[in-house]
Structure formats: C-alpha cells, structure tokens
Design a protein around this motif. Sequence first.
Motif, PDB file in Angstrom:
ATOM      1  N   ASP A  67       0.835  -0.986  -0.061  1.00  0.00           N
ATOM      2  CA  ASP A  67      -0.002   0.055  -0.077  1.00  0.00           C
ATOM      3  C   ASP A  67       0.680   1.372   0.077  1.00  0.00           C
ATOM      4  O   ASP A  67       0.546   2.204  -0.487  1.00  0.00           O
ATOM      5  CB  ASP A  67      -1.308   0.043   1.049  1.00  0.00           C
ATOM      6  CG  ASP A  67      -2.212  -0.882   1.012  1.00  0.00           C
ATOM      7  OD1 ASP A  67      -2.447  -1.204  -0.086  1.00  0.00           O
ATOM      8  OD2 ASP A  67      -2.959  -1.226   1.886  1.00  0.00           O
ATOM      9  N   GLU A  68       2.066   1.363   0.624  1.00  0.00           N
ATOM     10  CA  GLU A  68       2.814   2.410   0.735  1.00  0.00           C
ATOM     11  C   GLU A  68       3.582   2.595  -0.663  1.00  0.00           C
ATOM     12  O   GLU A  68       3.647   3.693  -1.144  1.00  0.00           O
ATOM     13  CB  GLU A  68       4.020   2.289   1.777  1.00  0.00           C
ATOM     14  CG  GLU A  68       3.256   2.280   3.134  1.00  0.00           C
ATOM     15  CD  GLU A  68       4.422   2.032   4.139  1.00  0.00           C
ATOM     16  OE1 GLU A  68       4.835   2.937   5.373  1.00  0.00           O
ATOM     17  OE2 GLU A  68       5.451   1.093   4.000  1.00  0.00           O
ATOM     18  N   GLN A  69       3.777   1.394  -1.376  1.00  0.00           N
ATOM     19  CA  GLN A  69       4.241   1.648  -2.690  1.00  0.00           C
ATOM     20  C   GLN A  69       3.358   2.280  -3.776  1.00  0.00           C
ATOM     21  O   GLN A  69       3.431   3.070  -4.503  1.00  0.00           O
ATOM     22  CB  GLN A  69       4.835   0.128  -3.133  1.00  0.00           C
ATOM     23  CG  GLN A  69       6.204  -0.129  -2.379  1.00  0.00           C
ATOM     24  CD  GLN A  69       6.736  -1.509  -2.868  1.00  0.00           C
ATOM     25  OE1 GLN A  69       6.308  -1.845  -4.114  1.00  0.00           O
ATOM     26  NE2 GLN A  69       7.373  -2.198  -1.927  1.00  0.00           N
ATOM     27  N   VAL A  70       2.129   1.755  -3.557  1.00  0.00           N
ATOM     28  CA  VAL A  70       0.992   2.185  -4.458  1.00  0.00           C
ATOM     29  C   VAL A  70       0.963   3.711  -4.235  1.00  0.00           C
ATOM     30  O   VAL A  70       0.560   4.754  -5.013  1.00  0.00           O
ATOM     31  CB  VAL A  70      -0.284   1.450  -4.176  1.00  0.00           C
ATOM     32  CG1 VAL A  70      -1.395   2.188  -4.943  1.00  0.00           C
ATOM     33  CG2 VAL A  70      -0.070   0.029  -4.630  1.00  0.00           C
ATOM     34  N   ASP A  71       0.927   4.144  -2.807  1.00  0.00           N
ATOM     35  CA  ASP A  71       0.906   5.475  -2.365  1.00  0.00           C
ATOM     36  C   ASP A  71       1.891   6.263  -3.158  1.00  0.00           C
ATOM     37  O   ASP A  71       1.602   7.375  -3.666  1.00  0.00           O
ATOM     38  CB  ASP A  71       0.738   5.905  -0.835  1.00  0.00           C
ATOM     39  CG  ASP A  71      -0.203   5.430  -0.202  1.00  0.00           C
ATOM     40  OD1 ASP A  71      -1.364   5.333  -0.669  1.00  0.00           O
ATOM     41  OD2 ASP A  71      -0.013   5.458   1.184  1.00  0.00           O
ATOM     42  N   LEU A  72       3.090   5.954  -3.262  1.00  0.00           N
ATOM     43  CA  LEU A  72       4.113   6.640  -3.901  1.00  0.00           C
ATOM     44  C   LEU A  72       3.826   6.647  -5.374  1.00  0.00           C
ATOM     45  O   LEU A  72       3.877   7.846  -6.192  1.00  0.00           O
ATOM     46  CB  LEU A  72       5.641   5.772  -3.810  1.00  0.00           C
ATOM     47  CG  LEU A  72       6.201   5.965  -2.265  1.00  0.00           C
ATOM     48  CD1 LEU A  72       7.597   5.216  -2.378  1.00  0.00           C
ATOM     49  CD2 LEU A  72       6.587   7.342  -2.330  1.00  0.00           C
ATOM     50  N   LEU A  78       0.118  11.943  -9.405  1.00  0.00           N
ATOM     51  CA  LEU A  78      -0.650  13.349  -8.988  1.00  0.00           C
ATOM     52  C   LEU A  78       0.233  14.383  -9.120  1.00  0.00           C
ATOM     53  O   LEU A  78      -0.203  15.580  -9.746  1.00  0.00           O
ATOM     54  CB  LEU A  78      -1.138  13.063  -7.461  1.00  0.00           C
ATOM     55  CG  LEU A  78      -1.844  14.593  -6.825  1.00  0.00           C
ATOM     56  CD1 LEU A  78      -3.053  14.589  -7.615  1.00  0.00           C
ATOM     57  CD2 LEU A  78      -1.959  14.329  -5.565  1.00  0.00           C
ATOM     58  N   GLY A  79       1.354  14.485  -8.751  1.00  0.00           N
ATOM     59  CA  GLY A  79       2.399  15.692  -8.956  1.00  0.00           C
ATOM     60  C   GLY A  79       2.717  15.826 -10.453  1.00  0.00           C
ATOM     61  O   GLY A  79       3.154  16.876 -10.756  1.00  0.00           O
ATOM     62  N   GLU A  94      -5.608   2.936 -10.155  1.00  0.00           N
ATOM     63  CA  GLU A  94      -4.650   2.507 -11.521  1.00  0.00           C
ATOM     64  C   GLU A  94      -3.291   2.343 -10.925  1.00  0.00           C
ATOM     65  O   GLU A  94      -2.623   1.369 -11.561  1.00  0.00           O
ATOM     66  CB  GLU A  94      -4.427   3.983 -12.289  1.00  0.00           C
ATOM     67  CG  GLU A  94      -5.948   4.172 -13.112  1.00  0.00           C
ATOM     68  CD  GLU A  94      -5.849   5.449 -13.908  1.00  0.00           C
ATOM     69  OE1 GLU A  94      -4.699   5.706 -14.010  1.00  0.00           O
ATOM     70  OE2 GLU A  94      -6.982   5.833 -14.267  1.00  0.00           O
ATOM     71  N   ALA A  95      -2.700   2.896  -9.934  1.00  0.00           N
ATOM     72  CA  ALA A  95      -1.350   2.631  -9.510  1.00  0.00           C
ATOM     73  C   ALA A  95      -1.385   1.400  -9.003  1.00  0.00           C
ATOM     74  O   ALA A  95      -0.161   0.645  -9.188  1.00  0.00           O
ATOM     75  CB  ALA A  95      -1.104   3.855  -8.314  1.00  0.00           C
ATOM     76  N   ALA A  96      -2.402   0.729  -8.246  1.00  0.00           N
ATOM     77  CA  ALA A  96      -2.419  -0.681  -7.522  1.00  0.00           C
ATOM     78  C   ALA A  96      -2.640  -1.612  -8.648  1.00  0.00           C
ATOM     79  O   ALA A  96      -1.840  -2.551  -8.860  1.00  0.00           O
ATOM     80  CB  ALA A  96      -3.744  -0.761  -6.781  1.00  0.00           C
ATOM     81  N   ARG A  97      -3.166  -1.457  -9.749  1.00  0.00           N
ATOM     82  CA  ARG A  97      -3.501  -2.226 -10.803  1.00  0.00           C
ATOM     83  C   ARG A  97      -2.222  -2.378 -11.507  1.00  0.00           C
ATOM     84  O   ARG A  97      -1.517  -3.510 -11.878  1.00  0.00           O
ATOM     85  CB  ARG A  97      -4.221  -1.825 -12.032  1.00  0.00           C
ATOM     86  CG  ARG A  97      -5.809  -2.118 -11.475  1.00  0.00           C
ATOM     87  CD  ARG A  97      -6.576  -2.036 -12.756  1.00  0.00           C
ATOM     88  NE  ARG A  97      -7.045  -0.710 -13.211  1.00  0.00           N
ATOM     89  CZ  ARG A  97      -7.717   0.077 -12.571  1.00  0.00           C
ATOM     90  NH1 ARG A  97      -8.438  -0.174 -11.657  1.00  0.00           N
ATOM     91  NH2 ARG A  97      -7.868   1.412 -13.062  1.00  0.00           N
ATOM     92  N   HIS A 102       5.248  -5.661 -10.990  1.00  0.00           N
ATOM     93  CA  HIS A 102       6.271  -4.923 -11.481  1.00  0.00           C
ATOM     94  C   HIS A 102       7.115  -4.233 -10.414  1.00  0.00           C
ATOM     95  O   HIS A 102       7.058  -4.386  -9.011  1.00  0.00           O
ATOM     96  CB  HIS A 102       5.618  -3.555 -12.187  1.00  0.00           C
ATOM     97  CG  HIS A 102       5.063  -3.838 -13.337  1.00  0.00           C
ATOM     98  ND1 HIS A 102       3.690  -4.229 -13.402  1.00  0.00           N
ATOM     99  CD2 HIS A 102       5.470  -4.010 -14.590  1.00  0.00           C
ATOM    100  CE1 HIS A 102       3.605  -4.345 -14.845  1.00  0.00           C
ATOM    101  NE2 HIS A 102       4.469  -4.232 -15.374  1.00  0.00           N
ATOM    102  N   ASN A 103       8.490  -4.000 -10.575  1.00  0.00           N
ATOM    103  CA  ASN A 103       9.257  -3.510  -9.474  1.00  0.00           C
ATOM    104  C   ASN A 103       8.996  -1.904  -9.321  1.00  0.00           C
ATOM    105  O   ASN A 103       9.178  -1.062 -10.325  1.00  0.00           O
ATOM    106  CB  ASN A 103      10.861  -3.943  -9.942  1.00  0.00           C
ATOM    107  CG  ASN A 103      11.647  -3.125  -8.855  1.00  0.00           C
ATOM    108  OD1 ASN A 103      11.738  -2.206  -8.439  1.00  0.00           O
ATOM    109  ND2 ASN A 103      12.603  -4.273  -8.699  1.00  0.00           N
ATOM    110  N   THR A 104       8.433  -1.795  -8.122  1.00  0.00           N
ATOM    111  CA  THR A 104       8.115  -0.138  -7.948  1.00  0.00           C
ATOM    112  C   THR A 104       9.338   0.708  -8.085  1.00  0.00           C
ATOM    113  O   THR A 104       9.200   1.719  -8.627  1.00  0.00           O
ATOM    114  CB  THR A 104       7.446  -0.113  -6.576  1.00  0.00           C
ATOM    115  OG1 THR A 104       6.233  -0.971  -6.550  1.00  0.00           O
ATOM    116  CG2 THR A 104       6.927   1.458  -6.228  1.00  0.00           C
TER     117      THR A 104
END
Length: 138
Positions: A67-72, A78-79, A94-97, A102-104
């Motif tokens: 979840d932290e990786q998806v937040d990033l 967003l930025g 979309e980030a979670a999908r 994949h390697n974040t």
Amino acid sequence: MPELTISPEKVGFLIEKAREFDVKEETVDPDSGSNGADDDMIDVLEDDGRDPVVREIAGFIDALSEDEQVDLIALMRLGRGDGTIEEWPELWREAARGHRGHNTASYLLGEPMLGDLLAEGLDELGLLPGGEGTTPIH
C-alpha cells in the motif's frame, strides 16, 4: 482529503534521495585517471551504473508495504498532473493495478525529476514532506 498509508516523513526521505539521483549525468570520461581532489570531485555527479543512492532508494522502496508503494506511485502521478485531488481514488486504483508484478523502485527511478513530482504530489494533498529542504521547486 485522501489518507496515505505512507508517512510524509518517508516521502520526504525519498524526495531528498531522488533529488540526489536526479543530478547525475552520463559518464563523460570513463577512463579518467585523475584524482578526485584534483578535479573537485566532479566524477561523483556521473552515473556509472553503480550509484549507491540508487541502491539506497531501491532498498527503501522494496522494504515498504504494498500500500505504501502504491501511495508513492499515485503521489508521483498526482504531482505529474495525471489527475487531480478529486480523482485520487482512481489514481490510486490505477497505481495498484499497474503495481502488480512490477518493480516499484525501477518504475519510480525511471521517472525524471521523481523528487520534484513526489513533492508536488504531497503539496497537492496539503502535506509537508517532513523536512526543511524538501519543498517543491516552482
């Protein structure tokens, strides 16, 4: 306002490290025999593929929860302007999908100006990254 799993302090740390990485440039003189003290340590700004900052960033990101990786990823998008604060739930989904399989760290490090994008994402959320030197550059 969206709730983040990752703390602004962790994002602030990544902003600082990503900015260290972003200043790297291609190696100009791979066979340089000069002494670092003689050339004002300019070689430290060359990306020779063995950058300890990259290893530090990757290790830090890999140690985060999913979840932290998806937040990033969502913060970076967003930025970058891929959506607005009102579209945060869709940005996050979309980030979670896209995160699955994949390697974040590799994905995020492939994004130019990652530090600035994360800072802009936090700014959009009205959050400070947890350090003095981590404000967005306008």
